[in-house]
Structure formats: structure tokens, C-alpha cells
Scaffold this active site. Structure first.
Site, PDB file in Angstrom:
ATOM      1  N   ASP A 280      -7.158   2.869  -3.278  1.00  0.00           N
ATOM      2  CA  ASP A 280      -7.925   2.917  -2.018  1.00  0.00           C
ATOM      3  C   ASP A 280      -8.237   4.375  -1.685  1.00  0.00           C
ATOM      4  O   ASP A 280      -7.330   5.172  -1.453  1.00  0.00           O
ATOM      5  CB  ASP A 280      -7.093   2.278  -0.895  1.00  0.00           C
ATOM      6  CG  ASP A 280      -7.849   2.185   0.422  1.00  0.00           C
ATOM      7  OD1 ASP A 280      -9.023   2.615   0.490  1.00  0.00           O
ATOM      8  OD2 ASP A 280      -7.258   1.678   1.405  1.00  0.00           O
TER       9      ASP A 280
ATOM     10  N   SER B  33       0.868  -1.170   0.000  1.00  0.00           N
ATOM     11  CA  SER B  33       0.000   0.000   0.000  1.00  0.00           C
ATOM     12  C   SER B  33       0.909   1.224   0.000  1.00  0.00           C
ATOM     13  O   SER B  33       1.744   1.365   0.895  1.00  0.00           O
ATOM     14  CB  SER B  33      -0.881  -0.037   1.253  1.00  0.00           C
ATOM     15  OG  SER B  33      -1.643   1.137   1.360  1.00  0.00           O
TER      16      SER B  33
HETATM   17  O1  OSB Z   1      -7.363   1.695   4.398  1.00  0.00           O
HETATM   18  O2  OSB Z   1      -6.100   0.049   4.134  1.00  0.00           O
HETATM   19  C1  OSB Z   1      -6.321   1.126   4.668  1.00  0.00           C
HETATM   20  C2  OSB Z   1      -3.301   2.191   6.765  1.00  0.00           C
HETATM   21  C3  OSB Z   1      -3.923   2.896   7.772  1.00  0.00           C
HETATM   22  C4  OSB Z   1      -5.283   3.044   7.732  1.00  0.00           C
HETATM   23  C5  OSB Z   1      -6.040   2.487   6.692  1.00  0.00           C
HETATM   24  C6  OSB Z   1      -5.407   1.767   5.690  1.00  0.00           C
HETATM   25  C7  OSB Z   1      -4.013   1.648   5.715  1.00  0.00           C
HETATM   26  C8  OSB Z   1      -3.238   0.982   4.687  1.00  0.00           C
HETATM   27  C9  OSB Z   1      -1.918   0.424   5.147  1.00  0.00           C
HETATM   28  O3  OSB Z   1      -3.535   0.946   3.509  1.00  0.00           O
HETATM   29  C10 OSB Z   1      -1.668  -0.961   4.741  1.00  0.00           C
HETATM   30  C11 OSB Z   1      -0.485  -1.557   5.472  1.00  0.00           C
HETATM   31  O4  OSB Z   1      -0.534  -1.726   6.707  1.00  0.00           O
HETATM   32  O5  OSB Z   1       0.500  -1.875   4.802  1.00  0.00           O
HETATM   33 MG    MG Z   2      -8.480   0.557   2.991  1.00  0.00          MG
END
Ligand code: OSB
Ligand code: MG
Length: 371
Positions: free
Chosen positions: A189, A136
Site C-alpha cells: 500500500d 497492515s
Molecule cells: O491506507 O489503509 C490505509 C491506516 C491509516 C490510514 C490509512 C491506512 C491505514 C492502514 C491501517 O493500512 C489498517 C488497519 O487499521 O489495520
Molecule cells: Mg490504503
């Protein structure tokens, strides 16, 4: 049998290597609650995934501390449980606050797995011995900076790339990635940053052939998402909206999504995650494991969950070193050159908490003992 004799609770502060920016805000240091639960000679470890601010969902590190210290832990302390899944039932009268509940529930699952001398993945009924990994990538200061990140992750072998989007940061970054990587499994996302009135813009994203678009609309919505999904070619994936197996059933029945992201914290732990796995396997909805910038202990729980049969897509489960210079487990979580994590075979979460590192990062602690 588990007899919960003591619980150690601590808050640690863990600096991120890079600030992580989403449509709802940015984080530079994680405030993480870690739990150790004790029964006889055995211990189990859990991590709370609540954020510092109530911007992803309504929970925060502080609300989770309150719910754990004043309700969840006292309710279970001194109790005898036949198995860890009983903890979810005992905690179920607590409304919401699922990340707080999950921290305790997942620690008890680790404890039970260690008692039985089996890997946590096997105790929960997982099948995979190796899990596919994705990354991500947060919102970047420029498209060029984003492309540099994508090149780096692709060369490290990751199986799919997700980028965070928000209004004004969607079309251009996605177009730039697509023109350099036409075949890369790619997704976006939005963390609830769009509205149904953005339909024309969201439809134009169909041209990028995304694997899915994650949580484009409101954090608690499944109705507008159903309207949106009917008008998009790109599969909608729900994250924030799915807090239980019942939520999953309603979203699937309404046609609000074609894919679900499961986060252990958001759904309250392994008991609920398994119910979602069973339901979605029956109706053919693919799952994947989401992340909350977990340290090694939470990451290890995510690896175990990702071995369940319904988790067929690469998750946001990546190497510790992408986020932390020093992790809470030693050795840290690593990814193979082909973009997978090998599921540990040793008892419990299969990663050893690093007591020195955890002690140095601790900013407050509390102990509960049953006498
Ligand atoms: O929406 O997936 C999400 C991190 C913090 C809050 C929400 C999200 C995320 C990420 C991080 O996308 C994913 C990860 O931990 O590598
Ligand atoms: Mg998410």
C-alpha cells in the site's frame, strides 16, 4: 422506527502500542470521536475514522467534530426515521466530510439492529459468519525489523500481509519478504506516494507476484491509475480515490483498478458501502474492508461490513491487541488461530463498549438532547 432523542459525543485519546508509519506520516496516539445515539430505551454506538492530520484525506478529528456538532447531529436530532439508511439521505446535502457523516450513520445502524434484536451484520444483509483477516504493517526502521513483524503475524495465522511502501522502501523490503515467504499472500500500500513517471519502478514490482498494489498514485486520481493498470500485471486496488458508488463505477469503467478497498468512513457509512457492494458484485470486482486503526467500536462495524457478499478478500481487520493495550470494547476483538474473526450473533455490533475505559480516555464531550 428511530426517534433520535439524544446524542453523546466525546473525543478519546488512545495510545497505540507501536507508532504506525505510512508514506504520509506517523501516528502514536489516536484522537477518536465516539458517538452514542439514543431512541427510547435503545442506544447505538459509532466511531469516527478521521485522522489527526489531513494527510490521508481532507478530514481530521477536528473537522469531523465541527461537522457533527454544528450540522449532522442538529439535522437529525428529534427526527423520526423509518430506518437507519434514511440518515444517509438526510445527511447527503453535506459535501464531502464522509467520515463525520459515517460516524453518525453507523451509530444509527447499530441502534436499529439492537431495536430489532438482530446482529448488525444481518441487518445490512451480510452473509458470512466468519471473516478472513489480514494485517497492515507500517514502514519499519529496517528490513530485519520488518521481517520480524511478518514472521510474527504469519505465526499468528493471518491470511495475508500488507506492507506500507514509499519511494525508497519498496523493492528491498518486498524482495526480502518474498525470499523467506514465497507463497504468502502479499500486497503493498503506497498511500499515493508515487507518480506515473515511476512506471518503470512499479513494473519491476510485478516480479513479486503481489495480490495487488494499493493506491500507488494521487489520492483523488482515477485517470493515471487507468494508464498504470494497463501496464502492470499486478492488480491495482483503489483506496483513497473511491468515496462513493459513483466513484467505484467510474473507476471500474475506466479500468483504473481490478480490486477496491472499502472503508466505511471514507464512503460515508453502510448505505454507500452496500451500494458499492452491489455494483461491484455485479461487475465481478472483488472487495475487502480497509482499516483506519479503529478502536473496538469501529472495528466491530468493519466486521459487520466484511460479511457482505462482495467482500471476498481478507481485509485489514485484525485483533485489537495489535494496536491497543486496552480497547474501547470488552472483551476486545480477537482472531482465531486460523486467521479469522467469528462474526458476533448478539444484537447490534455484538461487542460491548467498556464505559470505564472510554471514560478514562475522554478528553472532551458534548451532549445533544431534543426537548
Ligand atoms: O491506507 O489503509 C490505509 C491506516 C491509516 C490510514 C490509512 C491506512 C491505514 C492502514 C491501517 O493500512 C489498517 C488497519 O487499521 O489495520
Ligand atoms: Mg490504503
Amino acid at each position: 422506527m428511530i426517534r433520535l432523542q439524544a446524542v453523546q459525543m466525546r473525543e478519546i485519546h488512545l495510545p497505540l502500542i507501536h507508532r504506525f508509519e505510512t508514506s504520509f506520516g506517523a501516528t502514536s496516539t489516536r484522537r477518536i470521536i465516539l458517538l452514542t445515539v439514543f431512541s427510547g430505551e435503545d442506544a447505538g454506538y459509532g466511531e469516527c475514522t478521521a485522522g489527526e492530520d489531513p494527510l490521508y484525506n481532507s478530514e481530521t478529528t477536528e473537522t469531523a467534530w465541527h461537522i457533527l456538532a454544528d450540522f449532522a447531529i442538529p439535522w437529525l436530532l428529534g427526527k423520526e426515521l423509518d430506518q437507519a439508511s434514511d440518515a444517509a439521505r438526510i445527511l447527503s446535502p453535506i459535501r464531502g466530510n464522509r467520515m463525520a457523516r459515517a460516524a453518525l450513520e453507523t451509530a444509527l445502524w447499530d441502534l436499529e439492529a439492537r431495536q430489532r434484536g438482530m446482529p448488525l451484520s444481518r441487518l445490512i444483509g451480510g452473509e458470512r459468519r466468519e471473516i478472513p483477516c489480514g494485517v497492515s504493517i507500517g514502514i519499519q526502521p529496517s528490513v530485519e525489523a520488518l521481517l520480524a513483524k511478518v514472521r510474527h503475524e504469519v505465526s499468528d495465522g493471518y491470511r495475508r500481509v500488507k506492507i506500507k511502501i514509499k519511494p525508497g522502501w519498496e523493492t528491498e523490503p518486498l524482495r526480502a519478504i518474498r525470499s523467506e515467504f514465497p507463497d504468502l499472500p502479499l500486497m503493498a500500500d503506497a498511500n499515493s506516494a508515487f507518480q506515473l513517471s515511476d512506471l518503470p519502478l512499479l513494473r519491476r514490482l510485478d516480479e513479486f507476484g503481489l495480490m495487488m498494489i494499493e493506491q500507488p498514485l494521487a489520492h483523488d486520481d482515477i485517470v493515471d491509475h487507468a494508464v498504470l493498470q494497463k501496464q502492470l500485471q499486478t492488480p491495482v486496488c483503489l483506496d483513497e480515490s473511491i468515496c462513493s458508488a459513483e466513484d467505484a463505477r467510474k473507476a471500474v469503467e475506466l479500468g483504473s483498478c481490478r480490486i477496491i478497498n472499502v472503508k466505511l468512513g471514507r464512503v460515508g457509512g453502510f448505505h454507500e458501502a452496500r451500494l458499492i457492494n452491489d455494483y461491484c458484485s455485479r461487475c465481478g470486482i472483488p472487495l475487502w474492508c480497509g482499516g483506519m486503526l479503529e478502536s473496538g467500536i469501529g472495528r466491530a462495524h468493519n466486521i459487520a461490513m466484511s460479511t457482505l457478499s462482495g467482500f471476498t478478500l481478507p481485509g485489514d481487520v485484525s485483533a485489537s491487541k495489535r494496536y491497543y493495550a486496552e480497547d474501547t470494547v470488552k472483551p476486545p476483538v480477537t482472531v482465531t488461530p486460523s486467521g479469522t474473526i467469528l462474526v458476533p450473533e448478539s444484537p447490534g455490533i455484538g461487542f460491548a463498549p467498556d464505559p470505564d475505559r472510554i471514560e478514562r480516555a475522554t478528553v472532551r464531550r458534548r451532549e445533544f438532547n431534543f426537548k
